[in-house]
Motif scaffolding. Structure first.
Motif, PDB file in Angstrom:
ATOM      1  N   UNK A  41      59.389  19.541  73.107  1.00  0.00           N
ATOM      2  CA  UNK A  41      59.984  19.118  74.452  1.00  0.00           C
ATOM      3  C   UNK A  41      61.592  19.100  74.113  1.00  0.00           C
ATOM      4  N   UNK A  42      61.917  18.547  73.043  1.00  0.00           N
ATOM      5  CA  UNK A  42      63.347  18.172  72.982  1.00  0.00           C
ATOM      6  C   UNK A  42      64.188  19.326  71.796  1.00  0.00           C
ATOM      7  N   UNK A  43      65.366  19.415  72.029  1.00  0.00           N
ATOM      8  CA  UNK A  43      65.928  20.451  71.136  1.00  0.00           C
ATOM      9  C   UNK A  43      65.698  19.940  69.538  1.00  0.00           C
ATOM     10  N   UNK A  44      65.309  21.047  68.918  1.00  0.00           N
ATOM     11  CA  UNK A  44      64.977  20.808  67.433  1.00  0.00           C
ATOM     12  C   UNK A  44      65.327  21.701  66.750  1.00  0.00           C
ATOM     13  N   UNK A  45      66.144  21.274  65.589  1.00  0.00           N
ATOM     14  CA  UNK A  45      66.791  22.271  64.488  1.00  0.00           C
ATOM     15  C   UNK A  45      65.649  23.343  63.789  1.00  0.00           C
ATOM     16  N   UNK A  46      64.795  22.654  63.078  1.00  0.00           N
ATOM     17  CA  UNK A  46      63.543  23.133  62.380  1.00  0.00           C
ATOM     18  C   UNK A  46      62.274  22.522  62.981  1.00  0.00           C
ATOM     19  N   UNK A  47      61.483  23.443  63.013  1.00  0.00           N
ATOM     20  CA  UNK A  47      59.928  23.201  63.279  1.00  0.00           C
ATOM     21  C   UNK A  47      59.098  22.900  62.132  1.00  0.00           C
ATOM     22  N   UNK A  48      59.019  23.868  61.202  1.00  0.00           N
ATOM     23  CA  UNK A  48      58.462  24.029  60.124  1.00  0.00           C
ATOM     24  C   UNK A  48      59.297  24.555  58.857  1.00  0.00           C
ATOM     25  N   UNK A  49      58.912  23.735  57.975  1.00  0.00           N
ATOM     26  CA  UNK A  49      59.578  24.108  56.532  1.00  0.00           C
ATOM     27  C   UNK A  49      58.271  24.146  55.448  1.00  0.00           C
ATOM     28  N   UNK A  50      58.377  25.253  54.751  1.00  0.00           N
ATOM     29  CA  UNK A  50      57.235  25.606  53.768  1.00  0.00           C
ATOM     30  C   UNK A  50      57.728  25.910  52.646  1.00  0.00           C
ATOM     31  N   UNK A  51      57.200  25.428  51.537  1.00  0.00           N
ATOM     32  CA  UNK A  51      57.688  25.770  50.137  1.00  0.00           C
ATOM     33  C   UNK A  51      56.423  25.499  49.150  1.00  0.00           C
ATOM     34  N   UNK A  52      56.658  25.880  48.059  1.00  0.00           N
ATOM     35  CA  UNK A  52      55.820  25.646  47.008  1.00  0.00           C
ATOM     36  C   UNK A  52      54.904  27.109  46.713  1.00  0.00           C
ATOM     37  N   UNK A  53      54.725  27.236  45.334  1.00  0.00           N
ATOM     38  CA  UNK A  53      53.872  28.421  44.997  1.00  0.00           C
ATOM     39  C   UNK A  53      52.345  28.380  45.412  1.00  0.00           C
ATOM     40  N   UNK A  54      52.094  27.188  45.711  1.00  0.00           N
ATOM     41  CA  UNK A  54      50.585  27.070  46.379  1.00  0.00           C
ATOM     42  C   UNK A  54      50.319  26.845  47.536  1.00  0.00           C
TER      43      UNK A  54
END
Length: 525
Positions: free
Chosen positions: A481-494
């Motif tokens: 609902x509020x201004x957001x810079x990043x929703x999801x960060x994904x990392x890792x070979x698995x």
């Protein structure tokens, strides 16, 4: 005429009390050789208990006043009734808790000091009234502090030598050897061992030497309307059923020096030998103030723990809220747990803690009877404010924590949800307003559903959800609902098989931030 009537009433009342005491099993301790002047009267109280049992049972009645006693052994069909203003104090002379008796101490069945109030192999044991039981535990606390604070190994006291001799054939894990044989074993204030129909109701209990209410191997235990107060004291848990079934804890007010309520079932090989789970436990309408945990399961869980409900409770000021803890070597299964309608405030560590790595020094091993298991645990309708960490889930690689759900959770915390080494975890309608880091972190885990999870306080350049080596993740029905810079960060070979469905990202600048080690696509629609 009025004077005659008054005399007649007094005469009838006196006769009634006399007859009642004689025929209905009420024994006034002042008529049985006891005194309410604070002078030691252990023998008189014990004789009254024994007399009542011989009569088929009865109530030992303590009028207002102060009573001093050593250890008491409760018998079949006995009620201890403390009237308002009655104070039952226990002696600070350790010899008054000899000879040693069989009890379960910290999850191990052994020989040690008698509990202050002790029952074994009996039925229908009751403690009621509006009076107070004072364990005068400070003398015991000072002795354990003296031993533990010493910078050099002390000469063993006669009690430590007695403990070693009485338990010389008892085998324990190496990590526990010093605790079992060297430390000073303070007794619990109350332990019923292998008893049926145990009830403690209405009384105030304070200053316990060790664990306060500690039924072991009992069936049908009720603790209702009890106040427990153990200030600034070591290991003075409030209510600790161990290897019991059909336990009812309600309307209690607890502030102690360790966990407020802890559910246990034995330690390591000894717990597995007795193989008696704790099951069918209800905890309702309780308030917990000072304590390491509000309601804790483990770490002694080797006999397994199942079918537990915790509802309509308030935790205010405890170190943790709901805490499950175990380690390799303990074994046992914790399952079929329901937690609902909980309010937490001023939680110093985690609101929720699920930890299979309680002993950090262990190493991965094959799955055997030594492997602890947490599964089938469901938490709903919780409000938590002024919390350090919303939730931490820490499994072990050979046995990830699995089948946990969180529904309708609202948390104000410095740090958010962290899920590490787990599988089949679901979060539905969970809001976490964290001050540091991502609101939701998933590491080394799989089969996760994050539905309608959000934060009302997005942090600049910080993701709401962070995945690392996580797989088969469904993230759906989310709306920031509020201004957001990043929703999801994904990392890792698995990290793989990540699905975003039915989400609204109107207020999100970057929907997915990909780490350099990410080898898989994030599927969105």
């Amino acid at each position: 005429m009025k004077k005659v009537f008054l005399v007649l009433c007094i005469s009838v009342l006196t006769s009634f009390v006399s007859v009642s005491s004689a025929t209905n099993g009420w024994l006034n301790i002042l008529n049985e050789g006891g005194n309410n002047k604070g002078e030691l009267c252990t023998e008189a109280i014990q004789k009254a208990i024994d007399k009542a049992e011989k009569q088929g049972g009865g109530t030992i009645y303590f009028p207002a006043g102060e009573y001093l006693t050593g250890a008491l052994k409760l018998k079949n069909n006995i009620t201890i009734h403390l009237d308002a203003g009655a104070m039952l104090r226990f002696s600070t002379n350790f010899d008054h808790y000899l000879p040693f008796v069989q009890l379960r101490w910290e999850g191990t069945v052994m020989q040690s000091f008698s509990p202050l109030l002790y029952a074994k192999d009996v039925e229908n044991v009751t403690i009621t009234g509006r009076g107070t039981i004072d364990g005068q535990g400070e003398a015991w606390w000072k002795e354990i502090w003296r031993i533990e604070s010493s910078k050099e190994k002390l000469e063993l006291t006669k009690y430590q030598k007695m403990t070693q001799e009485a338990n010389k054939d008892l085998k324990t894990e190496p990590y526990y050897e010093r605790t079992r044989s060297y430390l000073f074993h303070r007794p619990p204030l109350f332990q019923a061992f292998n008893c049926k129909n145990v009830r403690i109701e209405g009384v105030t209990i304070q200053n316990s030497p060790f664990w306060t209410i500690n039924p072991a191997f009992c069936d049908n235990v009720t603790v209702d309307g009890v106040t427990i107060f153990n200030p600034y004291s070591p290991n003075t848990d409030g209510i600790n059923p161990t290897s019991c079934k059909n336990v009812h804890i309600s309307n209690c007010h607890i502030s102690v020096g360790d966990d407020c309520i802890t559910i246990k079932s034995g330690r390591d090989a000894d717990g597995r030998k007795w193989a008696t789970p704790t099951e069918n436990v209800t905890i309702t309408n309780c308030t917990m103030l000072n304590g390491h945990g509000g309601v804790v399961i483990g770490s002694e869980m080797s006999g397994s723990i199942k079918k537990i409900t915790i509802a309509n409770c308030v935790f205010d000021g405890t170190d943790r809220g709901i805490r499950l803890k175990a380690a390799r070597g303990r074994g046992g299964v914790v399952e079929e747990i329901r937690v609902s309608n909980i309010v937490m405030n001023n939680i110093k560590e985690e609101a929720f803690m699920f930890n299979l790595f309680y002993d950090k020094n262990t190493v991965e091993e094959p799955v055997t009877e030594r492997t602890p298991i947490f599964r089938n645990i469901h938490i709903s309708n919780v409000t938590a404010t002024n919390v350090n960490t919303a939730c931490r889930i820490i499994g072990i690689p050979e046995m990830p924590i699995h089948n946990l759900t969180f529904s309708n959770i609202n948390t104000e915390a410095k740090q958010g949800f962290s899920i590490d080494t787990a599988t089949d975890i679901e979060l539905h309608n969970v809001k976490v307003n964290a001050e540091l880091g991502a609101a939701f972190k998933v590491l080394n885990s799989k089969n996760i559903i994050l539905e309608n999870v959000s934060t009302a306080k997005p942090i600049k350049d910080t993701p709401v959800i962070k995945l690392e080596n996580a797989s088969n993740i469904m993230i759906n029905n989310n709306f920031q609902m509020y201004p957001t810079d990043v929703f999801l960060e994904a990392n890792g070979s698995g990290t793989k098989s990540i699905f975003l469905k039915n989400n609204v990202f109107e207020h999100v600048k970057t929907i997915v931030k990909k780490g350099k080690d990410l080898n898989s696509e994030i599927k969105t629609n």
